[in-house]
Structure formats: C-alpha cells, structure tokens
Design a protein around this motif. Structure first.
Motif, PDB file in Angstrom:
ATOM      1  N   GLU A 104       0.868  -1.171   0.000  1.00 45.96           N
ATOM      2  CA  GLU A 104       0.000   0.000   0.000  1.00 45.96           C
ATOM      3  C   GLU A 104       0.909   1.226   0.000  1.00 45.96           C
ATOM      4  O   GLU A 104       1.803   1.333   0.849  1.00 45.96           O
ATOM      5  CB  GLU A 104      -0.888   0.001   1.242  1.00 45.96           C
ATOM      6  CG  GLU A 104      -1.832   1.185   1.307  1.00 45.96           C
ATOM      7  CD  GLU A 104      -2.678   1.163   2.568  1.00 45.96           C
ATOM      8  OE1 GLU A 104      -3.566   0.302   2.675  1.00 45.96           O
ATOM      9  OE2 GLU A 104      -2.403   1.999   3.438  1.00 45.96           O
ATOM     10  N   THR A 106       1.106   5.451  -0.090  1.00 44.44           N
ATOM     11  CA  THR A 106       0.452   6.750   0.025  1.00 44.44           C
ATOM     12  C   THR A 106       1.456   7.817  -0.384  1.00 44.44           C
ATOM     13  O   THR A 106       2.558   7.895   0.168  1.00 44.44           O
ATOM     14  CB  THR A 106      -0.032   7.013   1.466  1.00 44.44           C
ATOM     15  OG1 THR A 106      -0.972   5.989   1.817  1.00 44.44           O
ATOM     16  CG2 THR A 106      -0.696   8.375   1.587  1.00 44.44           C
ATOM     17  N   ASP A 108       2.194  11.795  -0.754  1.00 44.51           N
ATOM     18  CA  ASP A 108       1.841  13.146  -0.318  1.00 44.51           C
ATOM     19  C   ASP A 108       2.902  14.084  -0.889  1.00 44.51           C
ATOM     20  O   ASP A 108       4.022  14.153  -0.373  1.00 44.51           O
ATOM     21  CB  ASP A 108       1.816  13.206   1.211  1.00 44.51           C
ATOM     22  CG  ASP A 108       1.355  14.560   1.737  1.00 44.51           C
ATOM     23  OD1 ASP A 108       1.057  15.462   0.925  1.00 44.51           O
ATOM     24  OD2 ASP A 108       1.309  14.717   2.966  1.00 44.51           O
ATOM     25  N   PRO A 116      -3.082  14.125  -0.657  1.00 41.98           N
ATOM     26  CA  PRO A 116      -2.455  12.802  -0.692  1.00 41.98           C
ATOM     27  C   PRO A 116      -3.381  11.763  -1.327  1.00 41.98           C
ATOM     28  O   PRO A 116      -4.601  11.889  -1.265  1.00 41.98           O
ATOM     29  CB  PRO A 116      -2.220  12.478   0.790  1.00 41.98           C
ATOM     30  CG  PRO A 116      -2.249  13.788   1.491  1.00 41.98           C
ATOM     31  CD  PRO A 116      -3.191  14.654   0.706  1.00 41.98           C
ATOM     32  N   TRP A 117      -2.792  10.741  -1.922  1.00 43.61           N
ATOM     33  CA  TRP A 117      -3.564   9.648  -2.504  1.00 43.61           C
ATOM     34  C   TRP A 117      -2.875   8.320  -2.186  1.00 43.61           C
ATOM     35  O   TRP A 117      -1.688   8.276  -1.918  1.00 43.61           O
ATOM     36  CB  TRP A 117      -3.756   9.833  -4.009  1.00 43.61           C
ATOM     37  CG  TRP A 117      -2.491  10.032  -4.793  1.00 43.61           C
ATOM     38  CD1 TRP A 117      -1.844  11.211  -5.016  1.00 43.61           C
ATOM     39  CD2 TRP A 117      -1.712   9.027  -5.449  1.00 43.61           C
ATOM     40  NE1 TRP A 117      -0.714  10.997  -5.764  1.00 43.61           N
ATOM     41  CE2 TRP A 117      -0.611   9.672  -6.042  1.00 43.61           C
ATOM     42  CE3 TRP A 117      -1.843   7.648  -5.577  1.00 43.61           C
ATOM     43  CZ2 TRP A 117       0.366   8.983  -6.769  1.00 43.61           C
ATOM     44  CZ3 TRP A 117      -0.874   6.957  -6.302  1.00 43.61           C
ATOM     45  CH2 TRP A 117       0.203   7.629  -6.893  1.00 43.61           C
ATOM     46  N   THR A 118      -3.676   7.258  -2.201  1.00 43.79           N
ATOM     47  CA  THR A 118      -3.191   5.931  -1.827  1.00 43.79           C
ATOM     48  C   THR A 118      -3.586   4.914  -2.889  1.00 43.79           C
ATOM     49  O   THR A 118      -4.676   4.976  -3.451  1.00 43.79           O
ATOM     50  CB  THR A 118      -3.788   5.511  -0.460  1.00 43.79           C
ATOM     51  OG1 THR A 118      -3.398   6.471   0.523  1.00 43.79           O
ATOM     52  CG2 THR A 118      -3.308   4.134  -0.037  1.00 43.79           C
ATOM     53  N   LYS A 120      -3.215   0.513  -3.537  1.00 44.88           N
ATOM     54  CA  LYS A 120      -2.831  -0.784  -2.978  1.00 44.88           C
ATOM     55  C   LYS A 120      -2.684  -1.754  -4.139  1.00 44.88           C
ATOM     56  O   LYS A 120      -3.539  -1.806  -5.023  1.00 44.88           O
ATOM     57  CB  LYS A 120      -3.895  -1.289  -2.002  1.00 44.88           C
ATOM     58  CG  LYS A 120      -3.466  -2.541  -1.240  1.00 44.88           C
ATOM     59  CD  LYS A 120      -4.561  -3.070  -0.343  1.00 44.88           C
ATOM     60  CE  LYS A 120      -4.711  -2.195   0.875  1.00 44.88           C
ATOM     61  NZ  LYS A 120      -5.645  -2.791   1.873  1.00 44.88           N
TER      62      LYS A 120
END
Length: 149
Positions: A104, A106, A108, A116-118, A120
């Motif tokens: 995963e 993230t 930023d 921010p985005w994530t 997986k």
C-alpha cells in the motif's frame, strides 16, 4: 531516472538484514536502501536521491516505510507521474501468503498533487529466482532511429 517504487513492471529482489533492507531493481540496476536501525529521516536540506531516503519499522506483520528526500524531475510510474523534493511517501508491506506481497503506497507531494492519494497493489513473489543483467542497448537493432545519436 525515476522513483517508480512499485509501479515499474520489472522484477526486484529484496534482501533483509537486521538493520537494513535492500531492494535491488532489475531495471537500470537500481538499488534502494531502507534503514531499520531507528534513525530519523534526514532534514529537508539533505542531498536528494532518486529513490528518496527511506526508514522503516515493523508494525506487527507489516513493514511501514517512510521516504523523503526525492530529487525533483523524478517520476512515480512509466507514464511519467512526477515526484518532487516536497514528497513524502509511506509504504506498508505485508506478505499475504507464500506467493503474494501486498503493498500500500500513500503519496503526499503538495508540489504535484492537491491532496495525498493511496494505491494498494499485490506483487507476485518468486522465491529462489535470479535477476537478469539489465543492459539497455543489448541486442538493439534500431540504434539508427535514436534521437541525438
């Protein structure tokens, strides 16, 4: 050059010691170090690296890695998604089973993204395999078409 931490399709080898994890990328012979010895991330004026400066710690069965200190003009993927010196990337690695590593990520980076985005993703683990030597020009039959030859 690029960050392309987990978004590059070519294989990598992970070597773990008590105080350090090395990720050896087949592509461009990239080498990433993740320090597990408790050191802090460097100050913002530290020399930037293409793969950033990474520290990690175990949270149960999950390795949590924080990275800063990226060079401007790097990118996160094959499409050229940019990363800058303002980026902080957090990764969570967890082995789901014998053949699968869940990662995963993230991102930023306020210089590039509004928030921010994530993402997986699962990566296939292949035990007891070898990386191939990576040479860009090997067997290239089209060098006459390269710009600036």
């Amino acid at each position: 050059h690029a960050v392309q931490l987990h978004f590059h399709p070519q294989p990598r080898k992970i070597v773990q010691t008590p105080g350090l994890i090395l990720m050896i990328h087949e592509a461009n012979d990239g080498l990433r170090q993740i320090f597990l010895d408790g050191r802090p991330l460097p100050s913002p004026d530290a020399e930037p690296w293409w793969f950033g400066y990474s520290t990690g710690k175990w949270d149960g069965d999950t390795l949590v890695v924080q990275s800063t200190g990226f060079r401007d003009m790097g990118w996160l993927d094959e499409e050229g998604t940019p990363v800058t010196t303002a980026a902080k990337i957090t990764e969570r690695f967890r082995r789901l089973n014998v053949g699968t590593l869940e990662v995963e990520v993230t991102v930023d980076d306020p210089k590039t993204f509004t928030k921010p985005w994530t993402i997986k993703l699962n990566q296939r683990l292949i035990a007891d395999s070898e990386l191939m030597e990576f040479v860009c020009a090997e067997n290239n039959r089209s060098t006459s078409h390269l710009v600036g030859k």
